[in-house]
Write an enzyme that holds these catalytic residues in place. Structure first.
Site, PDB file in Angstrom:
ATOM      1  N   HIS A 160       0.893  -1.192   0.235  1.00 13.98           N
ATOM      2  CA  HIS A 160      -0.031  -0.029   0.122  1.00 13.98           C
ATOM      3  C   HIS A 160       0.810   1.505  -0.085  1.00 13.98           C
ATOM      4  O   HIS A 160       0.372   2.311   0.450  1.00 13.98           O
ATOM      5  CB  HIS A 160      -0.883  -0.128   1.140  1.00 13.98           C
ATOM      6  CG  HIS A 160      -0.196  -0.241   2.341  1.00 13.98           C
ATOM      7  ND1 HIS A 160      -0.852  -0.934   3.522  1.00 13.98           N
ATOM      8  CD2 HIS A 160       0.637   0.358   2.986  1.00 13.98           C
ATOM      9  CE1 HIS A 160      -0.087  -0.788   4.820  1.00 13.98           C
ATOM     10  NE2 HIS A 160       1.038  -0.067   4.443  1.00 13.98           N
TER      11      HIS A 160
ATOM     12  N   HIS B  48      -1.567   4.413   9.899  1.00 13.24           N
ATOM     13  CA  HIS B  48      -0.142   4.917  10.219  1.00 13.24           C
ATOM     14  C   HIS B  48      -0.037   6.189  11.032  1.00 13.24           C
ATOM     15  O   HIS B  48       0.237   7.170  10.423  1.00 13.24           O
ATOM     16  CB  HIS B  48       0.599   5.235   8.874  1.00 13.24           C
ATOM     17  CG  HIS B  48       0.491   3.908   8.005  1.00 13.24           C
ATOM     18  ND1 HIS B  48      -0.507   3.550   7.123  1.00 13.24           N
ATOM     19  CD2 HIS B  48       1.721   3.069   7.708  1.00 13.24           C
ATOM     20  CE1 HIS B  48      -0.007   2.201   6.643  1.00 13.24           C
ATOM     21  NE2 HIS B  48       1.341   2.122   6.672  1.00 13.24           N
TER      22      HIS B  48
ATOM     23  N   HIS C 113      10.352  -3.982   3.657  1.00 13.03           N
ATOM     24  CA  HIS C 113      10.951  -2.765   3.580  1.00 13.03           C
ATOM     25  C   HIS C 113      10.952  -2.179   4.895  1.00 13.03           C
ATOM     26  O   HIS C 113      10.716  -2.767   6.069  1.00 13.03           O
ATOM     27  CB  HIS C 113       9.854  -1.730   2.856  1.00 13.03           C
ATOM     28  CG  HIS C 113       8.539  -1.547   3.633  1.00 13.03           C
ATOM     29  ND1 HIS C 113       7.524  -2.749   3.870  1.00 13.03           N
ATOM     30  CD2 HIS C 113       7.726  -0.518   3.880  1.00 13.03           C
ATOM     31  CE1 HIS C 113       6.477  -2.051   4.126  1.00 13.03           C
ATOM     32  NE2 HIS C 113       6.386  -0.664   4.453  1.00 13.03           N
TER      33      HIS C 113
ATOM     34  N   GLU D   3       4.401  -5.466   8.474  1.00 11.74           N
ATOM     35  CA  GLU D   3       2.807  -5.327   7.916  1.00 11.74           C
ATOM     36  C   GLU D   3       2.364  -6.590   7.227  1.00 11.74           C
ATOM     37  O   GLU D   3       1.112  -6.714   7.154  1.00 11.74           O
ATOM     38  CB  GLU D   3       2.798  -4.271   6.792  1.00 11.74           C
ATOM     39  CG  GLU D   3       3.189  -2.888   7.444  1.00 11.74           C
ATOM     40  CD  GLU D   3       2.995  -1.633   6.506  1.00 11.74           C
ATOM     41  OE1 GLU D   3       2.782  -0.612   6.753  1.00 11.74           O
ATOM     42  OE2 GLU D   3       3.183  -2.109   4.987  1.00 11.74           O
TER      43      GLU D   3
END
Ligand code: DHB
Ligand code: FE
Length: 285
Positions: free
Chosen positions: A12, A59, A193, A240
């Site tokens: 995302h 977030h 990431h 995530e």
């Protein structure tokens, strides 16, 4: 009766939303990424559900550190795009499905999953970027969306096993909803990431590719993976990926049915700082 018929899994990354909003998807940097999304978009156009249960993390746009719910379900009629610091994305308002959301809440809480119920809450890139990836820039999103927020930002976060089991409970809940609805479930975030610290920029392609295989073929085993492995191998934000297990848990094979078919897989490095993955699984009829 309502039925979950397919699941989708995807990164995302906010920059993907910027590329869509600013008409940059054909640029040299973005073209290979978006070309790879194309078969997924074709599948999505041919298989529009009534409702998507969209699993993602906020977030620090809707929840700060004042209140950190582990799992929170969006109950309301509408969810506005969050202002993430540059103004809200120019995307349609997300329309919810309060009746199905209330039913899911009732059913899974009765099964001992302590969901937080949220109304009047904005949705950030975790929710709106996957919608843009699948549906482009419509006037209105083509289906209703029930946002399911998972805390993967502030420890302690839920285990893979807990996420997988929640997906199974959501399938049972949807099965018990007395209206003909085609429901999909999406898990978002990842792939590898790390946005911070000494290892910022970390990407681990072999690990990501193995993650796909285990996600498809042995999710029960994948669900035993410890958080420390996600973070060590997939980076601090690679955690995530634990949210993909909620969507995988809702497939019929984990309720005694046949394995899902793989309709699409795409992997691209990088978008912004992130390895991008996309996977679509369909339940057998
Ligand atoms: C990036 C990736 C994310 O998953 C996120 O939530 C924010 C930023 C990035 O790669 O820039
Ligand atoms: Fe993220």
């Amino acid at each position: 009766m309502a039925r979950i018929t397919a699941s989708a899994y995807m990164s995302h990354v906010p920059l993907i939303g910027v590329a869509v909003d600013k008409g940059l998807t054909g640029d040299e940097y973005f073209k290979p990424l978006f070309d790879g999304f194309e078969p997924g978009r074709e599948w999505a156009a041919a298989n529009v559900p009534d409702v998507v249960v969209l699993v993602f993390n906020d977030h620090a746009n809707a929840f700060g550190l004042d209140i950190v719910p582990t799992f929170a379900l969006g109950m309301s009629e509408t969810f506005e795009p969050a202002d993430e610091g540059w103004g809200a994305r120019p995307v349609p308002t997300v329309e919810g499905h309060p009746a199905l959301a209330a039913h899911i809440a009732h059913s899974v809480i009765r099964e001992d999953f302590d969901l937080t119920l949220v109304n009047n809450i904005p949705v950030d890139h975790g929710c709106t970027v996957p919608l843009s990836v699948m549906y482009g820039q419509p006037e209105a999103w083509p289906c209703k969306v029930i946002p399911l927020f998972v805390n993967v930002v502030q420890y302690p976060i839920p285990s893979g096993k807990r996420c997988l089991e929640l997906g199974k409970a959501i399938r049972r809940a949807v099965d018990g909803f007395d209206e003909d609805l085609n429901v999909h479930i999406w898990g978002t975030g990842g792939m590898s990431h790390q946005l911070q610290g000494q290892r910022a920029g970390l990407i681990n392609q072999p690990w990501d590719k193995e993650f796909f295989e285990r996600m498809i073929n042995d999710p029960e085993d994948l669900a035993t993976m410890e958080h420390v492995e996600y973070v060590r191998e997939g980076g601090s934000e690679g955690i995530e990926l634990v949210m993909w297990l909620v969507a995988r848990g809702a497939m019929s094979d984990l309720a005694g049915g046949h394995p899902p078919s793989e309709e699409h897989r795409h992997y691209h490095v990088p978008a912004s700082n992130t390895a991008v993955g996309q996977l679509i699984l369909e339940d057998p009829n």
